[in-house]
Each structure stands twice: as C-alpha cells, then as structure tokens.
Enzyme design. Sequence first.
Site, PDB file in Angstrom:
ATOM      1  N   GLY A 149     -21.116  48.522  16.120  1.00  0.00           N
ATOM      2  CA  GLY A 149     -20.346  47.536  15.214  1.00  0.00           C
ATOM      3  C   GLY A 149     -21.034  46.876  13.910  1.00  0.00           C
TER       4      GLY A 149
ATOM      5  CB  THR B 176     -24.203  45.703   8.280  1.00  0.00           C
ATOM      6  OG1 THR B 176     -23.348  47.536   8.200  1.00  0.00           O
ATOM      7  CG2 THR B 176     -25.931  46.076   7.379  1.00  0.00           C
TER       8      THR B 176
ATOM      9  N   GLY C  32     -25.160  44.119  13.412  1.00  0.00           N
ATOM     10  CA  GLY C  32     -25.975  44.622  13.729  1.00  0.00           C
ATOM     11  C   GLY C  32     -27.697  44.224  13.274  1.00  0.00           C
TER      12      GLY C  32
ATOM     13  CD  GLU D   7     -25.214  55.627  16.246  1.00  0.00           C
ATOM     14  OE1 GLU D   7     -23.688  55.552  15.213  1.00  0.00           O
ATOM     15  OE2 GLU D   7     -25.634  56.245  16.322  1.00  0.00           O
TER      16      GLU D   7
ATOM     17  CB  CYS E 168     -17.877  53.809  11.815  1.00  0.00           C
ATOM     18  SG  CYS E 168     -17.714  55.456  12.765  1.00  0.00           S
TER      19      CYS E 168
HETATM   20  P1  NAD Z   1     -18.531  43.234  15.141  1.00  0.00           P
HETATM   21  O1  NAD Z   1     -20.166  43.522  14.692  1.00  0.00           O
HETATM   22  O2  NAD Z   1     -17.849  42.173  14.500  1.00  0.00           O
HETATM   23  O3  NAD Z   1     -18.385  43.828  16.348  1.00  0.00           O
HETATM   24  C1  NAD Z   1     -18.985  44.306  17.901  1.00  0.00           C
HETATM   25  C2  NAD Z   1     -19.646  43.826  18.599  1.00  0.00           C
HETATM   26  O4  NAD Z   1     -20.878  42.665  18.882  1.00  0.00           O
HETATM   27  C3  NAD Z   1     -18.763  43.256  19.666  1.00  0.00           C
HETATM   28  O5  NAD Z   1     -18.172  43.401  21.125  1.00  0.00           O
HETATM   29  C4  NAD Z   1     -18.374  41.525  19.420  1.00  0.00           C
HETATM   30  O6  NAD Z   1     -17.954  40.933  20.482  1.00  0.00           O
HETATM   31  C5  NAD Z   1     -20.261  41.907  19.463  1.00  0.00           C
HETATM   32  N1  NAD Z   1     -20.393  40.467  18.258  1.00  0.00           N
HETATM   33  C6  NAD Z   1     -19.955  40.139  17.540  1.00  0.00           C
HETATM   34  N2  NAD Z   1     -19.954  38.691  16.581  1.00  0.00           N
HETATM   35  C7  NAD Z   1     -21.265  38.767  17.456  1.00  0.00           C
HETATM   36  C8  NAD Z   1     -22.281  37.962  16.998  1.00  0.00           C
HETATM   37  N3  NAD Z   1     -22.213  37.218  16.058  1.00  0.00           N
HETATM   38  N4  NAD Z   1     -23.613  37.629  18.122  1.00  0.00           N
HETATM   39  C9  NAD Z   1     -23.529  38.572  19.014  1.00  0.00           C
HETATM   40  N5  NAD Z   1     -22.506  39.515  18.754  1.00  0.00           N
HETATM   41  C10 NAD Z   1     -21.739  39.814  18.242  1.00  0.00           C
HETATM   42  O7  NAD Z   1     -17.923  45.127  14.772  1.00  0.00           O
HETATM   43  P2  NAD Z   1     -16.626  45.013  14.898  1.00  0.00           P
HETATM   44  O8  NAD Z   1     -15.195  44.443  13.877  1.00  0.00           O
HETATM   45  O9  NAD Z   1     -15.436  45.271  16.885  1.00  0.00           O
HETATM   46  O10 NAD Z   1     -16.122  46.980  14.140  1.00  0.00           O
HETATM   47  C11 NAD Z   1     -16.397  47.077  13.047  1.00  0.00           C
HETATM   48  C12 NAD Z   1     -17.661  47.467  12.449  1.00  0.00           C
HETATM   49  O11 NAD Z   1     -18.009  48.164  12.888  1.00  0.00           O
HETATM   50  C13 NAD Z   1     -17.519  48.269  11.239  1.00  0.00           C
HETATM   51  O12 NAD Z   1     -18.243  47.769  10.130  1.00  0.00           O
HETATM   52  C14 NAD Z   1     -17.523  49.419  11.630  1.00  0.00           C
HETATM   53  O13 NAD Z   1     -17.868  50.325  10.906  1.00  0.00           O
HETATM   54  C15 NAD Z   1     -18.720  49.170  12.229  1.00  0.00           C
HETATM   55  N6  NAD Z   1     -18.786  50.507  13.241  1.00  0.00           N
HETATM   56  C16 NAD Z   1     -19.790  51.704  13.558  1.00  0.00           C
HETATM   57  C17 NAD Z   1     -19.509  52.887  14.196  1.00  0.00           C
HETATM   58  C18 NAD Z   1     -20.544  52.706  14.302  1.00  0.00           C
HETATM   59  O14 NAD Z   1     -20.414  54.497  15.006  1.00  0.00           O
HETATM   60  N7  NAD Z   1     -21.280  53.744  12.984  1.00  0.00           N
HETATM   61  C19 NAD Z   1     -18.328  52.895  15.131  1.00  0.00           C
HETATM   62  C20 NAD Z   1     -17.291  51.899  14.810  1.00  0.00           C
HETATM   63  C21 NAD Z   1     -17.605  50.536  14.570  1.00  0.00           C
END
Ligand code: NAD
Length: 465
Positions: free
Chosen positions: A197, A199, A202, A219, A253
């Site tokens: 997800g 940064t 993360g 990731e 990503c």
């Molecule tokens: P996100 O960080 O918003 O969400 C990811 C996960 O975290 C989801 O399951 C969500 O329910 C959970 N989440 C969201 N907010 C949270 C919080 N406050 N507390 C706890 N959990 C929470 O990311 P996204 O919008 O799903 O994905 C987009 C991002 O992910 C982009 O930055 C993208 O580059 C990155 N990404 C990275 C990879 C990789 O392999 N490196 C792959 C895909 C996406």
Amino acid sequence: MYDSTGETTKRSPAEIVQTARAAFERGKTKSLEFREKQLRALLRMYNENLSTIMDCLAADLHKSKQESVVLEVEVLINDLKNTLQHLKTWMKPQHPPKGLANMLDNVIIYNDPYGVALVIGAWNYPLQLTLLPVAGAIAAGNCVVIKPSEMSPASAKFMAQMIPKYLDNECYHVYLGGPQETQELLQHKFDYIFFTGSTTVGKLVHAAANKHLTPVTLELGGKSPVYLDKTADVNVAARRILWGKAINAGQTCIAPDYILCTKEVQGKFLKAADTILKDWFGQNSKQSPDFCRIVNDKHFQRLTGFLKNGKVAIGGNVDQKERFIDLTILTDVKPTDPVMQEEIFGPILPIININDAYEAIKFINSREKPLSLYIFSKNKRDTDLMLQNTSSGGTCVNDTVMHFGVETLPFGGVGCSGMGSYHGKYTFETFTHKKSCLYKTYGAIGEKLGSSRYPPYSQAKINLL
Ligand code: NAD
C-alpha cells in the site's frame, strides 16, 4: 466473514488470531503434504473461478480481460506452479560450509515458518497483490490472516467467499474492512506482517508491528522516473513507456511516474506517443474496452487537479460520471508543481526537461528513493552511470514494468518505497525464519579439542585458540 458454505459469520480479530495460532501450535501447517494440498487447492480456486474473477476485476476497475488474465491470474497461477515444483527442495535444511573448529559437528540452517502471518492487500491489482504473498506464506508453513483492500469490494468479497471453501478453515482467514478494521487487526500480535500500500499507511503498519517487534515486509509506492536519452529508439521506447503507464490506467505501483529528457527528445517522444495512443485506443479512448477507470471519486478529484499543472500536450479529456481520465502527457512542468510532489498513481505523465544523465541523476537523488527506475538509452556509459549512482527498489533498462514478471528477481522497494522483497523463491524466504543450529556430539575427541575454553584460563590456553 464467510464460512465454507458461503454463509456470513461474525468473528472478531481476537478469535481469528487465536484459532490460527492454536492450529499453528499443533503443527498443522508444518508438513510438506499439508502445504502442497493447500497450494493445489488455491490453484483449483483460480482455475475453477476464472469467469467470476474477470467479473470482479471488471466491476472494481473496468479491467479488460487481457489485463486480468496476464497481470493477475497468470501471475498467480505461474507462481503457484513454480512453488509446487520447488517446495520440497526449498524446505530442506541447508548445511553451510564449516571451519576447522567445527570439523566434527553438524552445522545446519532450518527453514522455520514464523507462525501467524498477516497479509494486508492493496486495491490496484487486488487479487495478485494479496494472494501472491499469501501463497508464499502458506508454502513457508505459516497460518495466514488476509485483509483485502476495501476499495476493490468485488475482489475482496471473492476472496472472503472462496478462501474458506478451498483452504483449511482453521489456518487461513479473510477479514474484511477498511482502515478501522485493519487497525483492529494490528492491535494483535502477529509473527510476520506483509503490507502492500501507500508509504503513509506503511509507516502506521510499521509502528504497530514495532510494538510486538514483528518483522515486516512493506511493499510501498513512490515516483518511478524514466530517463529517456537521444540515443534511445524513441518509437520503441514510447510504446514501452506508454504501455507501463496505460495498464490499469496508471494505477500501478511501478508505473512510470514522470519522464526526464531534453526538449529535443521530448518533441520526438510526443510525436510517437500521439500515433501510438490513437493506434491502441482510437480517437476517443473512453470508448476503448482496454482502458481502465479511476478507482473512486476521491482519486478522480485528486488526479484531475494535476491537469492544471504545466501544459496538456496529449490527452486531457475526463468524464466524472465514469471516472475516466485520458492518458495525458504534460509538458512545461516545474519540479515544484503539485503533480511532482506525490506519486501520481493515474494516467498522467509529466515531462521534466533536463540536459544530460548527470542532471537526471541529481534530480532523482534529490527525491525519495523510487520503487523503480527506468533507463532508455543505447549509451552503455550513461546507462551504467545511472545504475551506479542512483538507488531504487528495482530497475529496468529499455523497458518499464517487465522486471516485475521475472520470478528470479526479488521485487521490493528501498527507503520510502519499502523494505523487504518477494516473488518466486524470495516469497518463500520472506515468510521463513532461518534458524541456525550447531549440532554437537558427545565424542571424546571433540571434547578434548574444545577443552581449552574451560577455566581455569591461562596464557597457554589463549595461545591455543
Ligand atoms: P493504502 O495504503 O491506502 O491501503 C492499503 C491497505 O491499507 C488497505 O488494505 C487499507 O484497508 C489499509 N489501510 C488504509 N488506511 C489505513 C489506516 N489508516 N490504518 C490501517 N490500515 C489502513 O494503499 P492503496 O490506496 O490501497 O494502494 C495504493 C498505494 O499502494 C500506492 O502508493 C502504490 O504505489 C502502493 N502499491 C505498492 C505496491 C508494491 O508492490 N510496492 C503494489 C501496489 C500498490
């Protein structure tokens, strides 16, 4: 949650973690046979539900059949086949070389599962990004709690309904929900956390894991630059760059985030891009069945805001009702513009003009470390210069995104783009604790050889060491 009959059941994170932990402690997931059985069931789950999977991905992201097959299902199936083929070898303890002092001993590295792993998925490739690490965690002998992204609800529901039907109900659990539910899960002690997800989130996951000293793989994302120089074959380069940006409407990503090139190269690139995009998506890409939509209104609003930066050289059409944004190339963009301050994660491609590889390196190094770096050049010296003087999760020379599909390459970020890696054998290793063991015997010779370590100490004994 759903049970194996497809009925909904209410179970708290505490109950789920407790059930999984009890199963792990009974050793249920340890044997090769059990792991292989679960992995084969996962393979069956994909093969028996292909059309449902296509429907879910179309509902969540308007994904075309080709992108769904090639970038989601095939990735999962090939990974499982590879894992099933090699798992027995991967699981075997290793016997590393040993020194003279351990001549009579056994030196062993055991591949231990961690225990109960938590896998938190993202929405952009909702099945692949969630279930690829899950397969690795199962292969390594862990129990797994799976938290799909709430932003791809059809795919999340598919996992919640299918996993209990195909996999062991004590060891593997799907917990649905958004930030609040994820935070609830994170209160509990896991033995490994694998997060995909942003940064920002993360960092929250890392902080939560830290409370229990749980190891993590993060990731994450970032702005992946493209360096395009005058020696590159601009037509081929444009196709490869635009494909990397067009898939999933830029919501990838490792999508090329922006291009660094001279004004002269920019002119040639725009000319090539115009022809290529019309070739691929016709005069009106909104009509094309091959172009995805933006996942939700919030991201649509965020992305359309970027269209005010610089000048729209190609594209620029939007449709709020459909959450459609054309593949748009921006020129005259300043490094301080909002579009250059965060990961774009959409079909917008700004170009920043630089004069040479040195300037490009300086630009890249002045920002957070990207997940990927793309170099398009036939100049070996400049290519090596870029490779040796920049840091990124991964790189691809003369292409974009394709390094992701090479299962012998570890995939992951560095710095703000993440920590740890996976794919192929690396996924198994990620979910495996390397337990070292020095195995001694009670033989009289060994005991005599090692007796200088015992008191009373003396200079003569020091000399013997
Ligand atoms: P996100 O960080 O918003 O969400 C990811 C996960 O975290 C989801 O399951 C969500 O329910 C959970 N989440 C969201 N907010 C949270 C919080 N406050 N507390 C706890 N959990 C929470 O990311 P996204 O919008 O799903 O994905 C987009 C991002 O992910 C982009 O930055 C993208 O580059 C990155 N990404 C990275 C990879 C990789 O392999 N490196 C792959 C895909 C996406």
